[in-house]
Motif scaffolding. Structure first.
Motif, mmCIF file in Angstrom:
data_model
loop_
_atom_site.group_PDB
_atom_site.id
_atom_site.type_symbol
_atom_site.label_atom_id
_atom_site.label_comp_id
_atom_site.label_asym_id
_atom_site.label_seq_id
_atom_site.Cartn_x
_atom_site.Cartn_y
_atom_site.Cartn_z
ATOM 1 N N LEU A 224 -17.120 35.278 25.149
ATOM 2 C CA LEU A 224 -18.277 34.727 24.456
ATOM 3 C C LEU A 224 -18.132 35.004 22.965
ATOM 4 N N ALA A 225 -18.522 34.045 22.165
ATOM 5 C CA ALA A 225 -18.420 34.225 20.712
ATOM 6 C C ALA A 225 -19.533 35.162 20.227
ATOM 7 N N GLU A 226 -19.143 36.113 19.355
ATOM 8 C CA GLU A 226 -17.774 36.480 19.032
ATOM 9 C C GLU A 226 -17.476 37.849 19.637
ATOM 10 N N LEU A 227 -16.324 37.943 20.319
ATOM 11 C CA LEU A 227 -15.851 39.171 20.960
ATOM 12 C C LEU A 227 -16.877 39.764 21.917
ATOM 13 N N LYS A 228 -17.495 38.907 22.724
ATOM 14 C CA LYS A 228 -18.525 39.373 23.658
ATOM 15 C C LYS A 228 -18.153 39.036 25.090
ATOM 16 N N THR A 229 -18.772 39.768 26.003
ATOM 17 C CA THR A 229 -18.623 39.487 27.426
ATOM 18 C C THR A 229 -19.971 39.692 28.103
ATOM 19 N N SER A 230 -19.997 39.469 29.421
ATOM 20 C CA SER A 230 -21.227 39.616 30.205
ATOM 21 C C SER A 230 -20.863 40.097 31.594
ATOM 22 N N PHE A 231 -21.861 40.530 32.351
ATOM 23 C CA PHE A 231 -21.601 40.949 33.723
ATOM 24 C C PHE A 231 -21.047 39.802 34.561
ATOM 25 N N ASP A 232 -21.513 38.575 34.332
ATOM 26 C CA ASP A 232 -20.999 37.448 35.106
ATOM 27 C C ASP A 232 -19.497 37.286 34.890
#
Length: 457
Positions: free
Chosen positions: A232-240
């Motif tokens: 995910l922008a920028e340098l992000k993530t998620s549990f999914d």
């Protein structure tokens, strides 16, 4: 060695931070500091630079930058951090080759260097762009598989199942994911290339549960295919997204990480976008434990990557990665123009000449910004693969001069590009083969490229 459990622990215990503060006070601020510290400057006269020190400085800046900013987990609002030794250790232990596919259709992806004569891995197809019907999906994949130099296939995404519009995170998405796998494998068999790997796995799966539903071997996915996880922008993530990584790692399935840093957003200009693109590769290797990497730096306004600034970004990030690591890295294009237009092919040529001569391999897709259903034909991936093969071994100085001649052919139209034609308008309904008009445009642009010095193999 950093394990996936280490990643999850840091996602739960890392430094707490609001997303806005991460974007503005950490990511954007630190990125600009590193660009200034390493004196990284965009040169509009050289969209394909041949300055090795520039590439190496971008790489060093990216390591310093990622050590300071890490990856932001949206669900816990915490920062997953890694130190320099952990980053470098992962780069050393990352795969230096991976084999995909089965039987006569199997192939091995290897790293490349700038000006490398090694032919790039050609990942051909739709790049996950949406199509409106299972019929269009099937015909596209079948004709992608008929591209002789295709090493693997990237399928479209279905938007409907039996005419019903798919709603995300509903049973329709699960059915769509399953249909994607079944239809893709059937199309490969019809093309006579049943062992060809599908390396974007389940393009219709927008959630972890739909991806997992499509993993069952009865549907046809194999350990020799590959499975993409986005960032995910920028340098992000998620549990999914982390759920996908957890599942795929547990099943020992090959993972690709997908990066789309946004030029004109928090990345700033071309310099920051280049540094961020390199940093994304560290994120993918560590957070998702990815074995190969796919980047598509993209313009915030035009949803394309063919403007001169982004050609420079593609070339510089590719050189930084290929000179300093053995990561298996690919570049993915976005065009402003649609299919069956000369502009679309000019954009593709400029982007992939820039990237291939800089040391990475390729995926096709993102035609007309990747925003419109059915704006796809088999012409674009075939042309892209042929350009990529032709660019292998080209000197960066020669590529730079060629790209500078291509850019004027389309750059002034990027804000208002020709849309081109839908698949149904320019391809035969029964066979999916492009019309004569498409072939005439394809042949015309290839002749122009030949005249400009690109030697098709």
């Amino acid at each position: 060695m950093v394990t996936f459990l280490d990643v999850m622990e840091r996602a739960l215990t890392g430094k707490p931070c609001s997303e806005r503060d991460y974007d503005l006070k950490i990511f954007a601020t630190k990125l600009m500091e590193k660009v200034k510290e390493y004196d990284i400057k965009y040169d509009p006269e050289n969209p394909v630079p041949s300055d090795n020190s520039l590439a190496d400085d971008v790489f060093k800046a990216a390591i310093d930058f990622y050590c300071e900013v890490g990856t932001y987990c949206k669900d816990t609002e915490r920062i997953i951090k890694f130190d320099e030794n952990e980053i470098k250790e992962r780069l050393k232990t990352a795969p230096s080759k991976l084999t995909f596919g089965e039987g006569a259709d199997a192939g091995t992806m290897v790293p490349r260097k700038p000006e490398d004569k090694t032919l790039p891995w050609c990942f051909c197809g739709a790049g996950g762009v949406a199509v409106s019907s299972e019929h269009v999906f099937s015909k596209l994949v079948e004709n992608y598989a008929r591209i002789p130099i295709a090493n693997s296939i990237t399928t479209p995404a279905l938007t409907k199942v039996s005419g019903i519009r798919i709603r995300p995170e509903s049973p329709l998405e699960i059915l769509g994911a399953i249909h994607t796998v079944v239809l893709g494998r059937e199309a490969l068999r019809r093309a006579g290339r049943p062992g060809l790997p599908i390396m974007n796995s389940i393009s219709t799966a927008d959630s972890a549960i739909a991806l997992i539903a499509g993993l069952h071997p009865e549907f046809g996915l194999r350990p020799t295919d590959s499975y993409m996880i986005a960032t995910l922008a920028e340098l992000k993530t998620s549990f999914d997204l982390l759920n996908r990584a957890c599942t795929l790692l547990s099943l020992n399935l090959p993972i690709a990480s997908l990066y789309g840093p946004i030029y004109g957003g928090y990345c700033g200009g071309p310099e920051g976008t280049a540094v961020a693109t390199v940093a994304y590769h560290f994120m993918g290797a560590l957070v998702y434990q990815a074995g190969w990497h796919l980047a598509f730096p993209i313009h915030i306004k035009y949803i394309a990557s063919s403007m001169p600034e982004l050609l420079w970004v593609a070339s510089v990030y590719a050189q930084a990665i290929s000179r300093n690591t053995h990561l298996l890295a690919l570049y993915y294009n976005y065009t402003a123009a649609g299919p069956c237009t000369e502009m679309c092919l000019y954009e593709i040529a400029a982007q992939h000449i820039s990237a291939i001569t800089s040391g990475v391999s390729m995926e096709t897709g993102g035609i007309a910004g990747g925003k419109r259903e059915d704006y796809l034909t088999p012409i674009e991936p075939k042309f892209t693969a042929e350009v990529a093969h032709a660019a292998a071994g080209m000197k960066r100085e020669d590529a730079n001069e060629l790209v500078k001649k291509l850019v004027p052919k389309y750059v002034e139209k990027i804000a208002d590009p020709p849309l081109g034609m839908k698949h149904q308008e320019c391809c035969d309904f029964d066979t999916g083969k492009p019309s004569q008009k498409c072939w005439d445009i394809y042949n015309k642009v290839k002749r122009e490229l030949t005249d400009l010095g690109l030697e098709f193999k």
